[in-house]
Design a protein around this motif. Sequence first.
Motif, PDB file in Angstrom:
ATOM      1  N   GLU A 128       0.812  -1.217   0.000  1.00  0.00           N
ATOM      2  CA  GLU A 128       0.000   0.000   0.000  1.00  0.00           C
ATOM      3  C   GLU A 128       0.850   1.274   0.000  1.00  0.00           C
ATOM      4  OE1 GLU A 128      -2.594  -0.103   3.314  1.00  0.00           O
ATOM      5  OE2 GLU A 128      -3.592  -1.972   2.730  1.00  0.00           O
ATOM      6  N   ALA A 129       2.172   1.132  -0.027  1.00  0.00           N
ATOM      7  CA  ALA A 129       3.049   2.309   0.034  1.00  0.00           C
ATOM      8  C   ALA A 129       2.793   3.216  -1.166  1.00  0.00           C
ATOM      9  CB  ALA A 129       4.506   1.876   0.062  1.00  0.00           C
ATOM     10  N   PRO A 130       2.583   4.525  -0.964  1.00  0.00           N
ATOM     11  CA  PRO A 130       2.400   5.458  -2.084  1.00  0.00           C
ATOM     12  C   PRO A 130       3.660   5.510  -2.952  1.00  0.00           C
ATOM     13  CG  PRO A 130       1.794   6.458   0.022  1.00  0.00           C
ATOM     14  CD  PRO A 130       2.491   5.186   0.331  1.00  0.00           C
ATOM     15  N   GLU A 131       3.502   5.951  -4.148  1.00  0.00           N
ATOM     16  CA  GLU A 131       4.645   6.053  -5.058  1.00  0.00           C
ATOM     17  C   GLU A 131       5.696   6.984  -4.480  1.00  0.00           C
ATOM     18  OE1 GLU A 131       5.592   7.233  -9.716  1.00  0.00           O
ATOM     19  OE2 GLU A 131       3.521   7.108  -9.005  1.00  0.00           O
ATOM     20  N   GLY A 132       6.910   6.521  -4.467  1.00  0.00           N
ATOM     21  CA  GLY A 132       8.022   7.307  -3.938  1.00  0.00           C
ATOM     22  C   GLY A 132       8.246   7.140  -2.453  1.00  0.00           C
ATOM     23  N   ALA A 133       7.309   6.491  -1.750  1.00  0.00           N
ATOM     24  CA  ALA A 133       7.455   6.281  -0.311  1.00  0.00           C
ATOM     25  C   ALA A 133       8.120   4.939  -0.043  1.00  0.00           C
ATOM     26  CB  ALA A 133       6.091   6.327   0.378  1.00  0.00           C
ATOM     27  N   SER A 134       8.780   4.854   1.082  1.00  0.00           N
ATOM     28  CA  SER A 134       9.408   3.597   1.473  1.00  0.00           C
ATOM     29  C   SER A 134       8.345   2.564   1.797  1.00  0.00           C
ATOM     30  CB  SER A 134      10.299   3.826   2.695  1.00  0.00           C
ATOM     31  OG  SER A 134      10.751   2.599   3.220  1.00  0.00           O
ATOM     32  N   GLU A 135       8.595   1.324   1.402  1.00  0.00           N
ATOM     33  CA  GLU A 135       7.653   0.255   1.737  1.00  0.00           C
ATOM     34  C   GLU A 135       7.538   0.089   3.249  1.00  0.00           C
ATOM     35  OE1 GLU A 135       8.865  -3.322  -0.176  1.00  0.00           O
ATOM     36  OE2 GLU A 135       8.046  -2.746  -2.134  1.00  0.00           O
ATOM     37  N   ASP A 136       8.668   0.212   3.954  1.00  0.00           N
ATOM     38  CA  ASP A 136       8.701   0.063   5.417  1.00  0.00           C
ATOM     39  C   ASP A 136       9.537   1.197   5.996  1.00  0.00           C
ATOM     40  OD1 ASP A 136       9.051  -0.629   8.076  1.00  0.00           O
ATOM     41  OD2 ASP A 136       9.180  -2.771   7.676  1.00  0.00           O
ATOM     42  N   PRO A 137       8.917   2.319   6.338  1.00  0.00           N
ATOM     43  CA  PRO A 137       9.669   3.481   6.822  1.00  0.00           C
ATOM     44  C   PRO A 137      10.547   3.179   8.029  1.00  0.00           C
ATOM     45  CG  PRO A 137       7.408   4.095   6.327  1.00  0.00           C
ATOM     46  CD  PRO A 137       7.479   2.603   6.247  1.00  0.00           C
ATOM     47  N   TYR A 138      10.051   2.346   8.950  1.00  0.00           N
ATOM     48  CA  TYR A 138      10.849   2.054  10.139  1.00  0.00           C
ATOM     49  C   TYR A 138      12.125   1.313   9.770  1.00  0.00           C
ATOM     50  CZ  TYR A 138      12.371   0.286  14.652  1.00  0.00           C
ATOM     51  OH  TYR A 138      13.136  -0.008  15.749  1.00  0.00           O
ATOM     52  N   ALA A 139      11.995   0.271   8.924  1.00  0.00           N
ATOM     53  CA  ALA A 139      13.172  -0.497   8.520  1.00  0.00           C
ATOM     54  C   ALA A 139      14.152   0.385   7.761  1.00  0.00           C
ATOM     55  CB  ALA A 139      12.747  -1.685   7.667  1.00  0.00           C
ATOM     56  N   ALA A 140      13.627   1.309   6.963  1.00  0.00           N
ATOM     57  CA  ALA A 140      14.506   2.203   6.204  1.00  0.00           C
ATOM     58  C   ALA A 140      15.267   3.155   7.122  1.00  0.00           C
ATOM     59  CB  ALA A 140      13.680   3.002   5.197  1.00  0.00           C
ATOM     60  N   ALA A 141      14.615   3.582   8.204  1.00  0.00           N
ATOM     61  CA  ALA A 141      15.244   4.522   9.139  1.00  0.00           C
ATOM     62  C   ALA A 141      16.184   3.823  10.111  1.00  0.00           C
ATOM     63  CB  ALA A 141      14.169   5.279   9.912  1.00  0.00           C
ATOM     64  N   HIS A 142      16.077   2.502  10.232  1.00  0.00           N
ATOM     65  CA  HIS A 142      16.917   1.738  11.150  1.00  0.00           C
ATOM     66  C   HIS A 142      17.564   0.572  10.406  1.00  0.00           C
ATOM     67  CE1 HIS A 142      13.848   3.759  13.594  1.00  0.00           C
ATOM     68  NE2 HIS A 142      14.752   3.815  14.555  1.00  0.00           N
ATOM     69  N   PRO A 143      18.477   0.892   9.485  1.00  0.00           N
ATOM     70  CA  PRO A 143      19.065  -0.175   8.661  1.00  0.00           C
ATOM     71  C   PRO A 143      19.887  -1.180   9.455  1.00  0.00           C
ATOM     72  CG  PRO A 143      20.227   1.906   8.347  1.00  0.00           C
ATOM     73  CD  PRO A 143      18.993   2.211   9.134  1.00  0.00           C
ATOM     74  N   GLY A 144      20.389  -0.773  10.624  1.00  0.00           N
ATOM     75  CA  GLY A 144      21.215  -1.685  11.420  1.00  0.00           C
ATOM     76  C   GLY A 144      20.413  -2.584  12.338  1.00  0.00           C
ATOM     77  N   ALA A 145      19.105  -2.292  12.473  1.00  0.00           N
ATOM     78  CA  ALA A 145      18.277  -3.062  13.391  1.00  0.00           C
ATOM     79  C   ALA A 145      17.984  -4.432  12.813  1.00  0.00           C
ATOM     80  CB  ALA A 145      16.971  -2.325  13.672  1.00  0.00           C
ATOM     81  N   GLU A 146      17.972  -5.432  13.704  1.00  0.00           N
ATOM     82  CA  GLU A 146      17.660  -6.791  13.272  1.00  0.00           C
ATOM     83  C   GLU A 146      16.165  -6.891  13.008  1.00  0.00           C
ATOM     84  OE1 GLU A 146      17.877 -11.369  14.971  1.00  0.00           O
ATOM     85  OE2 GLU A 146      18.965  -9.750  15.961  1.00  0.00           O
ATOM     86  N   PRO A 147      15.736  -7.259  11.799  1.00  0.00           N
ATOM     87  CA  PRO A 147      14.298  -7.328  11.516  1.00  0.00           C
ATOM     88  C   PRO A 147      13.626  -8.394  12.363  1.00  0.00           C
ATOM     89  CG  PRO A 147      15.554  -8.317   9.727  1.00  0.00           C
ATOM     90  CD  PRO A 147      16.550  -7.679  10.656  1.00  0.00           C
ATOM     91  N   PRO A 148      12.475  -8.089  12.949  1.00  0.00           N
ATOM     92  CA  PRO A 148      11.787  -9.061  13.797  1.00  0.00           C
ATOM     93  C   PRO A 148      11.231 -10.221  12.994  1.00  0.00           C
ATOM     94  CG  PRO A 148      10.414  -7.138  13.460  1.00  0.00           C
ATOM     95  CD  PRO A 148      11.743  -6.828  12.851  1.00  0.00           C
ATOM     96  N   LEU A 149      11.002  -9.985  11.689  1.00  0.00           N
ATOM     97  CA  LEU A 149      10.427 -11.025  10.840  1.00  0.00           C
ATOM     98  C   LEU A 149      11.263 -11.158   9.576  1.00  0.00           C
ATOM     99  CD1 LEU A 149       6.709  -9.900  11.077  1.00  0.00           C
ATOM    100  CD2 LEU A 149       7.687 -11.901  12.179  1.00  0.00           C
ATOM    101  N   PRO A 150      11.507 -12.361   9.103  1.00  0.00           N
ATOM    102  CA  PRO A 150      12.276 -12.530   7.867  1.00  0.00           C
ATOM    103  C   PRO A 150      11.482 -12.020   6.675  1.00  0.00           C
ATOM    104  CG  PRO A 150      11.324 -14.612   8.551  1.00  0.00           C
ATOM    105  CD  PRO A 150      11.056 -13.643   9.655  1.00  0.00           C
ATOM    106  N   ARG A 151      12.176 -11.455   5.724  1.00  0.00           N
ATOM    107  CA  ARG A 151      11.524 -10.977   4.511  1.00  0.00           C
ATOM    108  C   ARG A 151      11.582 -12.074   3.452  1.00  0.00           C
ATOM    109  NH1 ARG A 151      10.438  -5.637   3.911  1.00  0.00           N
ATOM    110  NH2 ARG A 151      11.090  -4.285   5.605  1.00  0.00           N
ATOM    111  N   LYS A 152      10.455 -12.426   2.895  1.00  0.00           N
ATOM    112  CA  LYS A 152      10.418 -13.426   1.833  1.00  0.00           C
ATOM    113  C   LYS A 152      10.706 -12.750   0.496  1.00  0.00           C
ATOM    114  CE  LYS A 152       7.321 -16.818   3.914  1.00  0.00           C
ATOM    115  NZ  LYS A 152       6.083 -17.600   3.739  1.00  0.00           N
TER     116      LYS A 152
END
Length: 340
Positions: free
Chosen positions: A306-330
């Motif tokens: 549902e991310a608008p055009e030009g927006a990050s799919e996951d703003p939190y993950a984009a802002a915290h690239p070093g954070a370990e994702p809680p869920l694996p991305r398929k």
Amino acid sequence: MAEKADKADHTDRRARRIADFIAPLRVPPGSDVDLAADYDPRYRAHLKKAQGAELLRTGVELLAEYQARLAAQDTYGVLVCLQALDAGGKDGTIRHVMTGMNPQGVQVSSFKVPSDEELDHDYLWRYARRLPARGDIAVFNRSHYEEVLVVRVHPEVLDRQKLPPSARRRGIWERRYREINDWERYLTDNGFKVVKIFLNLSKEEQRTRFLKRIDLPEKNWKFSAADVRERRFWDDYQRAFSEMLSATSTEWAPWYVVPADRKWFARICASAVLVHTLMELDPRYPTVGKKAREELLNVRRELEAEAPEGASEDPYAAAHPGAEPPLPRKRSRKGKAARR
């Protein structure tokens, strides 16, 4: 992994420092306490007030962190018992130490003269009604220890408790100590930690605070002539406190005698005792099972789509690239095809 190990080591060091800081305040179980001789109301551990402000902020931040974990885990509850003579600083301690905590998870109860309904029950009944739920912190501003302090100094109060003759026989205070210890052991065994803090005020500091309440118009409302009348029983209260500390500081619910002549230091000590308790409980955020994780993955993919055009799919993950994702991305089918 190295980052996790470093964080765990930092937490362990912090826990040891806090434990060392409050160790002189803890009443050893089985000890024979002489309050005046054993605990100095003006003790401040070589700290200065300027250092105290930063330490209190750190304590408040840690309390907020561990309260969130406590609520999320929903396994333990914490009961904080605050005892002090009049002008001992109970209200101020609660106000400053609980700053930053989620008020939905903290309940403060003040116990005054018991009502007719309360007098129709056993002496622990009204306190049991205010115990915390799992995940919560309850603060007793004065507590069930009034039943071996005020009632002991003023034995005429027993007349209003409607006790049968057998309950007023010789040895009543020793029996109440045992009953209170057993009750606190029961609570602890069922996951409710009991934290007991006595704010130890000197007689001269109490006199000074009473005068301040009289001299400052905005503090007049705090003053009561009854407080001065109780001051006349100072020595009786000191003996009652000493015996109470001796009889009811246990391995499962020890007492901490906090020097209260310096308000800033008393608040640091109270926050350190509570932080130490929560760190020992070590509440953790719950982890979800495989099925729940799969459902979260599906929801995340839907939200990312549902991310608008030009927006990050996951703003939190984009802002915290070093954070370990809680869920694996398929990987998407498109991505797999591109890599073939």
